[in-house]
Design an enzyme around this catalytic site. Structure first.
Site, PDB file in Angstrom:
ATOM      1  N   ASP A  22       0.825  -1.210   0.000  1.00 27.52           N
ATOM      2  CA  ASP A  22       0.000   0.000   0.000  1.00 27.52           C
ATOM      3  C   ASP A  22       0.864   1.266   0.000  1.00 27.52           C
ATOM      4  O   ASP A  22       1.999   1.254   0.472  1.00 27.52           O
ATOM      5  CB  ASP A  22      -0.915  -0.023   1.240  1.00 27.52           C
ATOM      6  CG  ASP A  22      -2.078   0.947   1.108  1.00 27.52           C
ATOM      7  OD1 ASP A  22      -2.408   1.344  -0.032  1.00 27.52           O
ATOM      8  OD2 ASP A  22      -2.653   1.315   2.152  1.00 27.52           O
ATOM      9  N   ARG A  35      -0.642   9.363  -9.776  1.00 33.32           N
ATOM     10  CA  ARG A  35      -0.695   8.108  -9.025  1.00 33.32           C
ATOM     11  C   ARG A  35      -0.012   6.933  -9.755  1.00 33.32           C
ATOM     12  O   ARG A  35       0.640   6.090  -9.130  1.00 33.32           O
ATOM     13  CB  ARG A  35      -2.146   7.724  -8.727  1.00 33.32           C
ATOM     14  CG  ARG A  35      -2.872   8.676  -7.808  1.00 33.32           C
ATOM     15  CD  ARG A  35      -4.301   8.200  -7.573  1.00 33.32           C
ATOM     16  NE  ARG A  35      -4.308   6.858  -7.005  1.00 33.32           N
ATOM     17  CZ  ARG A  35      -4.216   6.598  -5.702  1.00 33.32           C
ATOM     18  NH1 ARG A  35      -4.116   7.590  -4.830  1.00 33.32           N
ATOM     19  NH2 ARG A  35      -4.229   5.362  -5.277  1.00 33.32           N
ATOM     20  N   HIS A  39       2.671   3.564  -8.894  1.00 29.70           N
ATOM     21  CA  HIS A  39       2.524   2.137  -9.207  1.00 29.70           C
ATOM     22  C   HIS A  39       3.745   1.631  -9.977  1.00 29.70           C
ATOM     23  O   HIS A  39       4.240   0.537  -9.717  1.00 29.70           O
ATOM     24  CB  HIS A  39       1.244   1.894 -10.011  1.00 29.70           C
ATOM     25  CG  HIS A  39      -0.014   2.249  -9.269  1.00 29.70           C
ATOM     26  ND1 HIS A  39      -0.223   1.891  -7.953  1.00 29.70           N
ATOM     27  CD2 HIS A  39      -1.122   2.950  -9.643  1.00 29.70           C
ATOM     28  CE1 HIS A  39      -1.415   2.330  -7.563  1.00 29.70           C
ATOM     29  NE2 HIS A  39      -1.977   2.997  -8.562  1.00 29.70           N
ATOM     30  N   LEU A 133      10.781 -20.571  -4.554  1.00 33.13           N
ATOM     31  CA  LEU A 133       9.747 -19.712  -3.963  1.00 33.13           C
ATOM     32  C   LEU A 133       8.427 -19.803  -4.735  1.00 33.13           C
ATOM     33  O   LEU A 133       8.405 -19.763  -5.965  1.00 33.13           O
ATOM     34  CB  LEU A 133      10.245 -18.246  -3.993  1.00 33.13           C
ATOM     35  CG  LEU A 133       9.250 -17.170  -3.556  1.00 33.13           C
ATOM     36  CD1 LEU A 133       8.964 -17.240  -2.062  1.00 33.13           C
ATOM     37  CD2 LEU A 133       9.788 -15.769  -3.902  1.00 33.13           C
TER      38      LEU A 133
HETATM   39  C1  IPE Z   1      -5.513  -2.728  -0.431  1.00 32.45           C
HETATM   40  O1  IPE Z   1      -5.158  -1.393  -0.539  1.00 32.45           O
HETATM   41  C2  IPE Z   1      -5.408  -3.397  -1.769  1.00 32.45           C
HETATM   42  C3  IPE Z   1      -4.078  -3.524  -2.324  1.00 32.45           C
HETATM   43  C4  IPE Z   1      -2.963  -3.150  -1.788  1.00 32.45           C
HETATM   44  C5  IPE Z   1      -4.023  -4.153  -3.599  1.00 32.45           C
HETATM   45  P1  IPE Z   1      -6.254  -0.239  -0.717  1.00 32.45           P
HETATM   46  O2  IPE Z   1      -5.505   1.025  -0.784  1.00 32.45           O
HETATM   47  O3  IPE Z   1      -7.167  -0.555  -1.830  1.00 32.45           O
HETATM   48  O4  IPE Z   1      -7.082  -0.352   0.650  1.00 32.45           O
HETATM   49  P2  IPE Z   1      -7.928   0.739   1.429  1.00 32.45           P
HETATM   50  O5  IPE Z   1      -8.912   1.306   0.459  1.00 32.45           O
HETATM   51  O6  IPE Z   1      -6.979   1.772   1.922  1.00 32.45           O
HETATM   52  O7  IPE Z   1      -8.550  -0.012   2.561  1.00 32.45           O
HETATM   53  C1  IPE Z   2      -1.428   0.304  -3.420  1.00 30.03           C
HETATM   54  O1  IPE Z   2      -1.270   1.670  -3.420  1.00 30.03           O
HETATM   55  C2  IPE Z   2      -1.620  -0.280  -4.787  1.00 30.03           C
HETATM   56  C3  IPE Z   2      -3.006  -0.675  -5.080  1.00 30.03           C
HETATM   57  C4  IPE Z   2      -4.019  -0.650  -4.253  1.00 30.03           C
HETATM   58  C5  IPE Z   2      -3.284  -1.153  -6.412  1.00 30.03           C
HETATM   59  P1  IPE Z   2      -2.488   2.676  -3.440  1.00 30.03           P
HETATM   60  O2  IPE Z   2      -2.821   2.959  -4.857  1.00 30.03           O
HETATM   61  O3  IPE Z   2      -3.606   2.169  -2.610  1.00 30.03           O
HETATM   62  O4  IPE Z   2      -1.842   3.961  -2.766  1.00 30.03           O
HETATM   63  P2  IPE Z   2      -2.487   4.915  -1.677  1.00 30.03           P
HETATM   64  O5  IPE Z   2      -2.988   4.055  -0.567  1.00 30.03           O
HETATM   65  O6  IPE Z   2      -3.590   5.645  -2.374  1.00 30.03           O
HETATM   66  O7  IPE Z   2      -1.375   5.798  -1.261  1.00 30.03           O
HETATM   67 MG    MG Z   3      -4.091   2.360  -0.651  1.00 31.97          MG
END
Ligand code: IPE
Ligand code: IPE
Ligand code: MG
Length: 247
Positions: A22, A35, A39, A133
Site C-alpha cells: 500500500d 498516481r 505504481h 519460492l
Molecule cells: C488494499 O489497498 C489493496 C491492495 C494493496 C491491492 P487499498 O488502498 O485498496 O485499501 P484501502 O482502500 O486503503 O482499505
Molecule cells: C497500493 O497503493 C496499490 C493498489 C491498491 C493497487 P495505493 O494505490 O492504494 O496507494 P495509496 O494508498 O492511495 O497511497
Molecule cells: Mg491504498
C-alpha cells in the site's frame, strides 16, 4: 543491511509471508506526480522483495496487487494498473523461471480483460514446474469474494450428491479457497501506515502475526523486510494456549 540479515534466525523463518503493498498513490503525490507513477515505482519494490524472499529461502510470498474493490477506482488508474501488471508479469516471467520461482494467481480472473488472462496463463505455464519460492499474486482478489465462491461451490457439490453436509470440516473449506495447497501466512506486512486488512485473506490470516510500517510501498526494500522478519521472530505465538505450554 548485512547486519540486519545476520540477526535473522534462518531456522525459524516464516513459511509464508503475505504483503499488502500500500501507499503507491501517496508516494507519487509526495513526489509531485500522478498516481500511476507510484505504481510504476512499486514494481521495483516487488522485484527487490521477491529476490529477498527467494534468497532467504521463504516458501511462499503472497502479494496483494489489486483488490475486488480496486475496480471502482477511476478508469484511467484501473486501465493503467492492469497494463502495468500484465506487462510486468510478461517481462519478468523468464527471470522468475531462471530463479526457480513458481508463479500462482488468486482472485476472480473472470473480471480481467482477455489479454491479461492470456499473458498470465503463459507466465503460469513457463514457471509451473519450478520448485523454489511460490509467488502468489492476488489479483482482482478479496477475502469475501473468495469465501462466497467457496460456499457456492460447496453447496453445488452437496446438491450434486458428491459431498455430505456432515463431512464438511475445516479441511473441506480450505480446499475450496483459492489458497488450497498453501500454508496459512505466518507474517502479514502492510506498508504505508494503514492499520487494516482491506479484505485480504480473511480466513487464512486467523493466526498470522501482523506487522505495520509507515514506509510507502515504492520505498520498501529488503532491509525493511528483514526488520519485519526480525520483529516476527521476537514474538510469542500462542495459538490460544498459555506461555508455559509453548515449547
Ligand atoms: C488494499 O489497498 C489493496 C491492495 C494493496 C491491492 P487499498 O488502498 O485498496 O485499501 P484501502 O482502500 O486503503 O482499505
Ligand atoms: C497500493 O497503493 C496499490 C493498489 C491498491 C493497487 P495505493 O494505490 O492504494 O496507494 P495509496 O494508498 O492511495 O497511497
Ligand atoms: Mg491504498
Amino acid at each position: 543491511m548485512s547486519q540486519l540479515l545476520d540477526k535473522i534466525d534462518k531456522e525459524h523463518l516464516p513459511r509464508h509471508i503475505a504483503i499488502i503493498m500500500d501507499g503507491n498513490g501517496r508516494w507519487a503525490k509526495e513526489h509531485g506526480q500522478d498516481r500511476l507513477f507510484g505504481h510504476v515505482h512499486g514494481v521495483e519494490s516487488v522485484r527487490n522483495i521477491v529476490e529477498g524472499c527467494a534468497e532467504l529461502g521463504i516458501g511462499y510470498l503472497t502479494l496483494y496487487a489489486f483488490s475486488t474493490e480496486n475496480w471502482d477506482r477511476p478508469e484511467y488508474e484501473v486501465v493503467g494498473l492492469m497494463e502495468l501488471l500484465v506487462n510486468t508479469i510478461r517481462d519478468e516471467a523468464e527471470t522468475l523461471h531462471k530463479n526457480n520461482i513458481k508463479l500462482h494467481v488468486i482472485g476472480d480472473m473472470s473480471m480481467l480483460p482477455e489479454y491479461a488472462r492470456n499473458e498470465l496463463k503463459e507466465a503460469l505455464e513457463i514457471t509451473k514446474d519450478n520448485t523454489g519460492l511460490n509467488l502468489i499474486m492476488a489479483l482482482s482478489y478479496s477475502g469475501r469474494w473468495e469465501l462466497l465462491n467457496a460456499v457456492k461451490n460447496i453447496a453445488y457439490e452437496v446438491k450434486k450428491g458428491k459431498l455430505e453436509i456432515e463431512n464438511i470440516d475445516q479441511d473441506t473449506l480450505q480446499q475450496y479457497l483459492c489458497t488450497s495447497g498453501f500454508p496459512d501466512p505466518e507474517l502479514m506486512i502492510r506498508t504505508s501506515g494503514e492499520y487494516r486488512i482491506s479484505n485480504f485473506l480473511l480466513y487464512q490470516l486467523a493466526y498470522a502475526e501482523l506487522y505495520f510500517t509507515n514506509v510507502r510501498w515504492p520505498d520498501f526494500r529488503k532491509e525493511n523486510l528483514y526488520e519485519a522478519i526480525i520483529d516476527f521472530q521476537n514474538r510469542e505465538r500462542r495459538f490460544g494456549k498459555i506461555s508455559e505450554q509453548i515449547v
